[in-house]
Structures are given as structure tokens and as C-alpha cells.
Enzyme design. Structure first.
Site, PDB file in Angstrom:
ATOM      1  N   ASP A 148      11.119  14.774  -4.178  1.00  0.00           N
ATOM      2  CA  ASP A 148      10.404  13.615  -4.953  1.00  0.00           C
ATOM      3  C   ASP A 148      11.337  12.782  -4.950  1.00  0.00           C
ATOM      4  O   ASP A 148      12.402  12.631  -5.169  1.00  0.00           O
ATOM      5  CB  ASP A 148       9.608  13.993  -5.751  1.00  0.00           C
ATOM      6  CG  ASP A 148       8.576  12.357  -6.756  1.00  0.00           C
ATOM      7  OD1 ASP A 148       7.830  11.990  -5.475  1.00  0.00           O
ATOM      8  OD2 ASP A 148       8.936  12.651  -7.372  1.00  0.00           O
TER       9      ASP A 148
ATOM     10  N   CYS B 178      -1.437  11.743   3.562  1.00  0.00           N
ATOM     11  CA  CYS B 178      -0.189  12.360   3.378  1.00  0.00           C
ATOM     12  C   CYS B 178       0.137  11.800   1.478  1.00  0.00           C
ATOM     13  O   CYS B 178       1.280  11.767   1.428  1.00  0.00           O
ATOM     14  CB  CYS B 178       0.842  10.996   4.264  1.00  0.00           C
ATOM     15  SG  CYS B 178      -0.019   9.212   3.761  1.00  0.00           S
ATOM     16  N   ARG B 179      -0.719  11.329   0.977  1.00  0.00           N
ATOM     17  CA  ARG B 179      -0.690  11.146   0.019  1.00  0.00           C
ATOM     18  C   ARG B 179      -0.347  12.192  -1.220  1.00  0.00           C
ATOM     19  O   ARG B 179      -2.016  13.449  -0.616  1.00  0.00           O
ATOM     20  CB  ARG B 179      -1.557  10.145  -0.775  1.00  0.00           C
ATOM     21  CG  ARG B 179      -1.272  10.260  -2.348  1.00  0.00           C
ATOM     22  CD  ARG B 179      -2.650   9.238  -2.406  1.00  0.00           C
ATOM     23  NE  ARG B 179      -2.601   8.567  -4.760  1.00  0.00           N
ATOM     24  CZ  ARG B 179      -1.878   8.085  -4.541  1.00  0.00           C
ATOM     25  NH1 ARG B 179      -0.708   6.916  -3.988  1.00  0.00           N
ATOM     26  NH2 ARG B 179      -1.272   7.953  -6.277  1.00  0.00           N
ATOM     27  N   LYS B 180       0.329  12.769  -1.760  1.00  0.00           N
ATOM     28  CA  LYS B 180       0.888  14.124  -2.463  1.00  0.00           C
ATOM     29  C   LYS B 180      -0.663  13.808  -3.505  1.00  0.00           C
ATOM     30  O   LYS B 180      -0.739  12.864  -3.920  1.00  0.00           O
ATOM     31  CB  LYS B 180       2.037  14.371  -3.064  1.00  0.00           C
ATOM     32  CG  LYS B 180       2.683  14.035  -2.136  1.00  0.00           C
ATOM     33  CD  LYS B 180       4.932  14.121  -2.932  1.00  0.00           C
ATOM     34  CE  LYS B 180       4.664  12.905  -3.103  1.00  0.00           C
ATOM     35  NZ  LYS B 180       6.176  12.854  -4.136  1.00  0.00           N
TER      36      LYS B 180
ATOM     37  N   CYS C 291       4.164   7.396   1.154  1.00  0.00           N
ATOM     38  CA  CYS C 291       2.199   7.638   2.048  1.00  0.00           C
ATOM     39  C   CYS C 291       1.737   5.751   1.176  1.00  0.00           C
ATOM     40  O   CYS C 291       2.314   5.621   0.065  1.00  0.00           O
ATOM     41  CB  CYS C 291       2.487   8.430   1.116  1.00  0.00           C
ATOM     42  SG  CYS C 291       0.516   8.104   1.112  1.00  0.00           S
TER      43      CYS C 291
ATOM     44  N   ASP D  88      11.476   9.077  -7.265  1.00  0.00           N
ATOM     45  CA  ASP D  88      10.528   8.401  -8.790  1.00  0.00           C
ATOM     46  C   ASP D  88      10.831  10.330 -10.003  1.00  0.00           C
ATOM     47  O   ASP D  88      10.034  11.068  -9.691  1.00  0.00           O
ATOM     48  CB  ASP D  88       9.942   7.632  -9.073  1.00  0.00           C
ATOM     49  CG  ASP D  88      10.321   6.103  -7.946  1.00  0.00           C
ATOM     50  OD1 ASP D  88      10.943   5.636  -7.902  1.00  0.00           O
ATOM     51  OD2 ASP D  88       8.733   6.356  -7.435  1.00  0.00           O
TER      52      ASP D  88
ATOM     53  N   CYS E 182      -6.623   9.491   2.463  1.00  0.00           N
ATOM     54  CA  CYS E 182      -5.223  10.045   3.752  1.00  0.00           C
ATOM     55  C   CYS E 182      -4.856  11.423   3.238  1.00  0.00           C
ATOM     56  O   CYS E 182      -5.454  11.938   2.662  1.00  0.00           O
ATOM     57  CB  CYS E 182      -3.974   8.866   3.315  1.00  0.00           C
ATOM     58  SG  CYS E 182      -3.210   9.431   2.560  1.00  0.00           S
TER      59      CYS E 182
ATOM     60  N   ASP F  17       8.726  16.531 -10.402  1.00  0.00           N
ATOM     61  CA  ASP F  17       8.785  15.939 -11.264  1.00  0.00           C
ATOM     62  C   ASP F  17       6.649  16.272 -12.263  1.00  0.00           C
ATOM     63  O   ASP F  17       6.121  16.014 -13.150  1.00  0.00           O
ATOM     64  CB  ASP F  17       9.244  15.078 -12.329  1.00  0.00           C
ATOM     65  CG  ASP F  17       8.523  13.669 -11.733  1.00  0.00           C
ATOM     66  OD1 ASP F  17       7.968  13.707 -10.173  1.00  0.00           O
ATOM     67  OD2 ASP F  17       8.774  12.414 -11.770  1.00  0.00           O
TER      68      ASP F  17
END
Length: 195
Positions: free
Chosen positions: A7, A105-107, A88, A9, A103, A132
Site C-alpha cells: 500500500d 480494482c478498489r481495495k 485505482c 500511504d 469497480c 496499514d
């Protein structure tokens, strides 16, 4: 190929919300030594990041090239390389069409990891997702990776579920790298993989 999916950030870089300004993007403490340890174990590095700020109109998609270049530069200074940068741009609650959509692709969905695996020949069962928040863990688990949750205070909801349980937890990226190295060493000692 085995990969470490990171990830962005709060994991690879300091957590500054909606940050696309290169001079404000800094590697998190211990990230360089952590990734060098993992690079010695033949892991390749891929960023997988939700960038809903695009759908919310906070910045344009063209900002992602600048962010990717900055991450590559920061890692180069640490004698490391980034093998892929996947993001994403969607958010169903966004205001910018065509990004304001649901979508794959968005976690916490695994689309970014699956796309990277298909494009780079990644063995997901031999790979790890480090993040995180539990959305990162769920995305990694759904993709078939092992997972590490960085317990650094960024997960605030703690909505648990069967796909949201990490393989391991660590306080920071360096501790996560040490755990992964130990996991790999144990797998080699036992003569089999724990995938």
C-alpha cells in the site's frame, strides 16, 4: 516471480491524505532497509493504491505519473527499484465521471493485485501484501497472498471478517520485512512452502 505488494500511504510512504506533491512524498521510517532485506530474498516490489481523490476531483489522473516517478526516485536512492505502480482511480461516492463508479480494482477487492500478477507472472501464493488497514489485508487475502497488517494506528474501523485476518501483524515496515524473512527461512528449513 514472488512479489511484495505495498500500500502507498501509511505503508511505503508517510501518510499525508490526497498527497500528490512530490516534495511531500517521503518514504516511511525504515522503508529502505526493509525493502533491501526483502530484495535480497528475491522479492519484487509493486505499489497497489486506492486513489479515490481522482474520483473526488482533488487531483487529475495525470498526477499518478508524477507520484510513480517520485516513488521510483526515492527507491533508486535506496538502491532499490519499483517493478510496478498500480492504482485505482475510482470511488462510487465520487463526483467526477467516469471515475465515480464501483469497480473490481478498489481495495478491498483484489483487482490491482490480480492485474499485476497477470502482467508480470507473479506467483501470488509466494507473495505478500503489506498495508496499514484491513482493506489491504482483505485485498491480499482475496488475491491468494499472505498478508501483513501494519498496526500503526491508521486502521480505525476494525471491521473484522474471515478475509480480513492478516497472516501477521507488525508495528512498521521494517518489522514486517523481518517477519517475512523469518517466514521464508522457516519454509526453506521445513522444505515446503506455507502458501
Amino acid at each position: 516471480m514472488k512479489a511484495i505488494f505495498l500500500d502507498k500511504d501509511g505503508t511505503l510512504v508517510d501518510n499525508v491524505p490526497y498527497n500528490v506533491e512530490p516534495h511531500r512524498i517521503r518514504l516511511s521510517s525504515g522503508a529502505g532497509p526493509a525493502l533491501r532485506l526483502l530484495a535480497r530474498l528475491d522479492y519484487r516490489f509493486f505499489v497497489v493504491s486506492n486513489q479515490g481523490g481522482i474520483a473526488l476531483g482533488r487531483f487529475g489522473e495525470d498526477a499518478m505519473e508524477v507520484v510513480s516517478d517520485r516513488l521510483s526516485d526515492l527507491l533508486f536512492r535506496e538502491h532499490l527499484s519499483l517493478d510496478g505502480f498500480y492504482y485505482c482511480p475510482h470511488d462510487p461516492g465520487g463526483s467526477v465521471a467516469p471515475y465515480a463508479v464501483a469497480c473490481h480494482c478498489r481495495k478491498p477487492l483484489p483487482g490491482l493485485l490480480l492485474r499485476a500478477a497477470a502482467e508480470h507472472g507473479i506467483d501470488l501464493g509466494a507473495s505478500w501484501m503489506i498495508g496499514d488497514i484491513l482493506h489491504d489485508v482483505e485485498a491480499g487475502n482475496r488475491a491468494g497472498c499472505r498478508t501483513v497488517l501494519l498496526d500503526n494506528g491508521n486502521e480505525t474501523e476494525w471491521r473484522l471478517g474471515p478475509r480480513r485476518i492478516p497472516t501477521r501483524m507488525a508495528p512498521d515496515l521494517y518489522a514486517a520485512a523481518v517477519l517475512i524473512a523469518g517466514y521464508d527461512d522457516q519454509a526453506h528449513t521445513d522444505g515446503h512452502s506455507y502458501a
